[in-house]
Write an enzyme that holds these catalytic residues in place. Structure first.
Site, PDB file in Angstrom:
ATOM      1  N   CYS A   2       0.875  -1.176   0.000  1.00  0.00           N
ATOM      2  CA  CYS A   2       0.000   0.000   0.000  1.00  0.00           C
ATOM      3  C   CYS A   2       0.910   1.223   0.000  1.00  0.00           C
ATOM      4  O   CYS A   2       2.115   1.108   0.121  1.00  0.00           O
ATOM      5  CB  CYS A   2      -0.841   0.040   1.269  1.00  0.00           C
ATOM      6  N   ARG A  27       1.204   1.787  -5.983  1.00  0.00           N
ATOM      7  CA  ARG A  27       1.378   0.786  -4.915  1.00  0.00           C
ATOM      8  C   ARG A  27       0.050   0.147  -4.506  1.00  0.00           C
ATOM      9  O   ARG A  27       0.036  -0.822  -3.740  1.00  0.00           O
ATOM     10  CB  ARG A  27       2.015   1.441  -3.678  1.00  0.00           C
ATOM     11  N   TRP A  74      -3.880  -1.457  -1.202  1.00  0.00           N
ATOM     12  CA  TRP A  74      -3.879  -2.654  -2.046  1.00  0.00           C
ATOM     13  C   TRP A  74      -4.239  -3.756  -1.071  1.00  0.00           C
ATOM     14  O   TRP A  74      -3.436  -4.184  -0.258  1.00  0.00           O
ATOM     15  CB  TRP A  74      -2.493  -2.857  -2.644  1.00  0.00           C
ATOM     16  N   ASN A 100       1.313  -0.154   6.030  1.00  0.00           N
ATOM     17  CA  ASN A 100       1.640  -0.916   4.830  1.00  0.00           C
ATOM     18  C   ASN A 100       2.363  -2.175   5.287  1.00  0.00           C
ATOM     19  O   ASN A 100       3.283  -2.091   6.086  1.00  0.00           O
ATOM     20  CB  ASN A 100       2.550  -0.062   3.938  1.00  0.00           C
ATOM     21  N   GLY A 101       1.929  -3.330   4.811  1.00  0.00           N
ATOM     22  CA  GLY A 101       2.589  -4.576   5.219  1.00  0.00           C
ATOM     23  C   GLY A 101       1.560  -5.548   5.766  1.00  0.00           C
ATOM     24  O   GLY A 101       0.364  -5.433   5.500  1.00  0.00           O
ATOM     25  N   GLU A 480       8.132 -19.996 -20.003  1.00  0.00           N
ATOM     26  CA  GLU A 480       7.960 -18.645 -19.482  1.00  0.00           C
ATOM     27  C   GLU A 480       9.052 -17.721 -20.030  1.00  0.00           C
ATOM     28  O   GLU A 480       8.779 -16.582 -20.410  1.00  0.00           O
ATOM     29  CB  GLU A 480       7.962 -18.677 -17.939  1.00  0.00           C
ATOM     30  N   LYS A 484       8.402 -14.349 -22.277  1.00  0.00           N
ATOM     31  CA  LYS A 484       8.916 -13.022 -21.898  1.00  0.00           C
ATOM     32  C   LYS A 484       9.630 -12.377 -23.072  1.00  0.00           C
ATOM     33  O   LYS A 484       9.418 -11.211 -23.389  1.00  0.00           O
ATOM     34  CB  LYS A 484       9.896 -13.117 -20.723  1.00  0.00           C
ATOM     35  N   GLU A 487       7.139 -11.373 -25.938  1.00  0.00           N
ATOM     36  CA  GLU A 487       6.175 -10.287 -25.750  1.00  0.00           C
ATOM     37  C   GLU A 487       6.806  -8.910 -25.629  1.00  0.00           C
ATOM     38  O   GLU A 487       6.185  -7.931 -25.999  1.00  0.00           O
ATOM     39  CB  GLU A 487       5.221 -10.572 -24.575  1.00  0.00           C
ATOM     40  N   HIS A 503      13.524 -34.689 -32.842  1.00  0.00           N
ATOM     41  CA  HIS A 503      12.372 -35.199 -33.604  1.00  0.00           C
ATOM     42  C   HIS A 503      11.853 -34.150 -34.594  1.00  0.00           C
ATOM     43  O   HIS A 503      10.695 -34.197 -34.991  1.00  0.00           O
ATOM     44  CB  HIS A 503      11.273 -35.659 -32.644  1.00  0.00           C
ATOM     45  N   LYS A 602      -2.550  -5.319 -20.073  1.00  0.00           N
ATOM     46  CA  LYS A 602      -2.182  -5.965 -18.817  1.00  0.00           C
ATOM     47  C   LYS A 602      -3.219  -7.006 -18.410  1.00  0.00           C
ATOM     48  O   LYS A 602      -2.884  -8.087 -17.966  1.00  0.00           O
ATOM     49  CB  LYS A 602      -2.014  -4.906 -17.722  1.00  0.00           C
TER      50      LYS A 602
HETATM   51  O1  M6R Z   1      -4.035 -11.601 -14.766  1.00  0.00           O
HETATM   52  P1  M6R Z   1      -3.755 -12.993 -15.259  1.00  0.00           P
HETATM   53  O2  M6R Z   1      -2.675 -13.682 -14.484  1.00  0.00           O
HETATM   54  O3  M6R Z   1      -4.971 -13.842 -15.358  1.00  0.00           O
HETATM   55  O4  M6R Z   1      -3.203 -12.796 -16.737  1.00  0.00           O
HETATM   56  C1  M6R Z   1      -2.920 -13.892 -17.532  1.00  0.00           C
HETATM   57  C2  M6R Z   1      -2.116 -13.503 -18.756  1.00  0.00           C
HETATM   58  O5  M6R Z   1      -2.827 -12.578 -19.532  1.00  0.00           O
HETATM   59  C3  M6R Z   1      -0.760 -12.898 -18.378  1.00  0.00           C
HETATM   60  O6  M6R Z   1      -0.027 -13.763 -17.558  1.00  0.00           O
HETATM   61  C4  M6R Z   1       0.070 -12.591 -19.630  1.00  0.00           C
HETATM   62  O7  M6R Z   1       0.432 -13.790 -20.243  1.00  0.00           O
HETATM   63  C5  M6R Z   1       1.299 -11.762 -19.277  1.00  0.00           C
HETATM   64  N1  M6R Z   1       1.322 -10.542 -20.015  1.00  0.00           N
HETATM   65  C6  M6R Z   1       2.590 -12.433 -19.561  1.00  0.00           C
HETATM   66  O8  M6R Z   1       3.678 -11.648 -19.208  1.00  0.00           O
END
Ligand code: M6R
Length: 607
Positions: A2, A27, A74, A100-101, A480, A484, A487, A503, A602
C-alpha cells in the site's frame, strides 16, 4: 503493498496528503483515506475505489489543519471497502493509523483485544494497531507505540496520529519502505520518494527497526528501544516520473528487482517447523483425500506457473493433475465432478477466460481454489478458497513478480495437499521449508548477475529466432522465458523439451539461432547436457543456466549463468529471473516499449 503518507508543518494537510497519495497509487488503488487532527478530534475520510472517489467525498469542505496521514490501499486482509480502507481508529477515536505490510499475528492480537473489551469493526490486520496504541497509551504516544512494537510480528511501515499529542506524528519501519522528507518547518513521511518530491528533495530512508518522531521543529530518529540514531540526508536528483519507478528505467525492471521482497511476503506467516500453514484454505484432510483429480486452469504466464504446479502436486501429493489453458478448458467438456479440485491462477483475478473456467468448474461441482494477486478481484470473490500472492500491484504488461509468487503459491499448496494426504515425510517437508526460507536471499543473489545478463542481451539485437530448452521443470520455465522474450522484444522464441529437439526442431538450429539451455533438474542433468551438446554441434550459440557447482556445463556452452543451489522443485523460482532480465535487456537494446508492448494489455477481460 500500500502507499502511506504523513505530513506535519504549516500548510493545510489534506491537499498535500492527497497529492502524495496520487504519486503512490502505483502501490495500490482499491481504496484510500486521510485523517487529520481537527479541533473536535480526528477527522477521517475514506472511500473505496480510486483516489478520485476520495477526492469527491472530501469536496472542498475539509478541515484546514496542518498535520495528518493518508493511505492508498492494495487489499491484503479484507476486501476493498470503505470500512476496510485506512486510516483505522481505536474505540474512542483518539488515534488513527495508516499501515503498509502484514501483521502476521493479528488474529491472536484481535482476540486478545476483544477480550479486553475493544470493538474492532473491519476485516483488516491493521485495525489491531490503533487499538493496541489505545491499550498502551498512558500520556505518551511514543512510549505507547514502542509497547505496540513489542507485541506485533510481521512486515510493517506505519504512521500514527494522536488526538492527545497534537504536535506529533510517529512512524516506524520494519520490512516495508518508509522515507522521511525534510522541508522548511515541515516534515513528510511516505512509502516512496515521489510522494514528497513536489515539496522537498532532502530526504533519508528509514532502515528496518527504526522509528521517526516528527514535530513541526524536528525529526528525531531512534531505534525501537529509543536509542537516538543519526541519519545521512541525501538530495534526490531524479525527476518525478523516474522516482515512481524507484529510480529504475522501467516498471518491469523495478518489478523484477522487487522479487526477493514479493517472495518473502508470500511466504510470510505460512511456514512453520512442521511444514505449511494455509489458514485461508478451508479443506479438511478427509476432503483432500476425496479428490481424485486436479485441474489447473490459467492463461499466459499464470498457465506456465500451473505447469510447475502440476509437477509439484503429482510429485508430492500423488494426485493426477491436468493443466488447461483457460480459453480451451470449457469448450472441451472437461471431465469434472465433485471429486475434482480445480485450481485457477490469475494475477489480476479478472481474466475473462479464467473467470469463465472457474464458473464452469463450479457449475460442474468442483471445489475451486484460486491463486491470485488481487484481493477483492472477481476470481477471489467467486472461488471457494483463495491463496493470495503478495506481489503487490504489477504495472508492467510482462508479468514477472506475479509469476515467481504464483510459483511460491503452488509450492505452498502442493505441500499443503501432501501434508493432508501424508504422502511426504516430515524430513522432506522440512528440507523444502528450509530451502523456501533461503529463497528471497538467493533471488537477490541472482539479481546481482544483472550486469552480466545485460551484456549477453546486447547480442540479441539482430536475432530473429531463438530456442529455450530444458527437461521437466526446466522445460516449464523455458516456456515462461520464451514468452517473456516474445512479448517485449518481439523476437520469435520457442520453448522445447530438450529431448524432443531431435524429432524435428533440430533442423532449425543454426549459428543464427541462440539457444538458452536450462539444466537445473539434477535427475536429468546429464541428459540435458547431451541435448545442449547436440545444439552446440549445430553451431548454435548456447547460454547455459545451471546451479553453482555444476561446472562441467561450461565446456558445452558459450556462457553460463550460475544460480545458487536450491532443491530441484524450487529451482524455477530462481531460474526464471535471468530469463526475465535477458528479455528485459534485449527489449531495451532493440528499442522496444518495455512496459507497454505492442498489441498487448495488462489484463485481458474479454474472451
Ligand atoms: O491476470 P492474469 O494472471 O490472469 O493474466 C494472464 C495472462 O494474460 C498474463 O499472464 C500474460 O500472459 C502476461 N502478459 C505475460 O507476461
Amino acid at each position: 503493498m500500500c502507499g502511506i503518507v504523513g505530513y506535519i508543518g504549516k500548510q493545510t494537510a489534506i491537499p498535500i496528503l492527497v497529492e502524495g497519495l496520487k504519486k503512490l497509487e502505483y502501490r495500490g488503488y482499491d481504496s484510500a483515506g486521510v485523517a487529520v487532527l481537527d479541533q473536535d478530534g480526528i477527522f477521517v475520510c475514506k472511500s473505496v475505489g480510486k483516489l478520485v472517489a476520495l477526492e469527491d467525498k472530501l469536496g472542498d469542505e475539509y478541515p484546514s489543519t496542518s498535520m495528518g496521514i493518508g493511505h492508498t490501499r492494495w487489499a491484503t486482509h479484507g476486501r476493498p471497502s470503505d470500512l476496510n480502507a485506512h486510516p483505522h481508529s481505536d474505540c474512542a477515536g483518539d488515534f488513527a493509523v495508516v499501515h503498509n505490510g502484514i501483521i502476521e499475528n493479528y488474529m491472536e492480537l484481535r482476540e486478545w483485544l476483544v477480550e479486553q473489551g475493544h470493538r474492532l469493526v473491519s476485516e483488516t490486520d491493521t485495525e489491531v494497531l490503533p487499538h493496541l496504541v489505545e491499550h498502551f497509551y498512558q500520556g505518551d504516544l511514543v512510549t505507547a507505540v514502542r509497547k505496540v512494537l513489542g507485541k506485533i510480528r510481521g512486515a510493517f511501515a506505519m504512521v500514527v496520529l494522536s488526538r492527545s499529542d497534537p504536535d506529533k506524528l510517529v512512524a516506524v519501519r520494519q520490512d516495508s519502505p518508509l522515507v522521511v522528507g525534510l522541508g522548511d518547518g515541515e516534515f513528510f513521511v511516505a512509502s516512496d520518494i515521489p510522494a514528497i518530491l513536489n515539496h522537498t528533495r532532502k530526504t533519508y530512508i528509514l532502515a528496518d527497526g527504526e522509528m521517526v518522531i516528527l514535530t513541526r521543529n524536528r525529526a528525531e530518529v531512534t531505534d525501537f528501544q529509543g536509542n537516538p540514531l543519526e541519519k545521512d540526508v541525501f538530495e534526490v536528483k531524479w525527476d518525478a516520473v523516474a522516482a515512481e519507478k524507484g529510480g529504475y528505467e522501467h516498471f518491469m525492471l523495478k518489478e523484477i528487482h522487487e522479487q526477493p521482497r514479493a517472495i518473502r511476503d508470500t511466504l510470510l506467516g505460512r511456514l512453520s517447523e512442521y511444514g505449511v500453514e494455509l489458514q485461508e484454505v478451508d479443506l479438511t484432510a478427509e476432503e483432500v483425500n476425496h479428490f481424485r483429480k486436479v485441474f489447473i486452469v490459467a492463461c499466459g504466464t499464470a498457465w506456465h506457473a500451473g505447469l510447475v504446479g502440476k509437477s509439484l502436486i503429482e510429485r508430492w501429493a500423488r494426485i493426477p493433475v491436468e493443466v488447461d489453458i483457460a480459453s480451451e478448458f470449457r469448450y472441451r467438456s472437461p471431465l469434472i465432478d465433485q471429486e475434482t479440485l480445480v485450481v485457477v491462477i490469475s494475477q489480476s483475478g479478472e481474466t475473462a477466460d479464467t473467470l469463465a473456467a472457474l464458473r464452469e468448474a463450479k457449475r460442474l461441482g468442483a471445489h475451486v481454489v484460486a491463486v491470485t494477486n488481487v484481493v477483492g478481484s472477481s476470481v477471489s470473490r467467486e472461488a471457494h478458497d483463495v491463496i493470495y500472492t503478495w506481489a503487490g500491484p504489477e504495472i508492467a504488461v510482462a508479468s514477472t513478480k506475479a509469476y515467481t509468487t504464483q510459483l511460491v503459491g503452488m509450492v505452498l499448496f502442493g505441500l499443503y495437499l501432501a501434508q493432508a494426504k501424508g504422502t511426504l515425510s516430515l524430513e522432506k517437508i522440512q528440507a523444502i521449508v528450509t530451502a523456501l526460507k533461503e529463497l528471497p536471499g538467493q533471488a537477490q543473489e541472482v539479481l546481482h548477475r544483472a550486469a552480466v545478463i545485460e551484456k549477453l542481451a546486447k547480442s540479441f539485437v539482430k536475432v530473429e529466432d531463438t530456442f529455450f530448452i530444458g527437461r521437466g521443470l526446466d522445460w516449464a520455465v523455458a516456456m515462461e522465458g520464451s514468452l517473456k522474450l516474445k512479448e517485449i522484444s518481439y523476437i520469435h522464441a520457442e520453448a522445447y523439451a530438450a529431448g524432443e529437439l531431435k524429432h524435428g526442431t533440430l533442423a532449425l538450429i543454426t549459428e543464427e539461432t541462440p539457444v538458452i539451455g536450462i539444466a537445473t533438474q539434477m535427475d536429468v542433468y546429464e541428459k540435458t547436457l547431451s541435448n545442449i551438446k547436440e545444439v552446440k554441434a549445430r553451431d548454435a550459440k548456447v547460454i547455459g543456466i545451471a546451479f553453482e557447482g555444476n561446472n562441467d556445463i561450461h565446456k558445452s556452452v558459450d556462457e553460463v549463468i550460475y544460480l545458487p543451489k536450491t532443491v530441484s522443485e524450487l529451482a524455477p523460482i530462481l531460474t526464471v529471473i535471468p530469463l526475465q532480465l535477458l528479455a528485459y535487456y534485449a527489449s531495451v537494446a532493440r528499442g522496444c516499449d518495455v512496459d507497454k508492448p505492442r498489441n498487448l494489455a495488462k489484463s485481458v477481460t474479454v474472451e
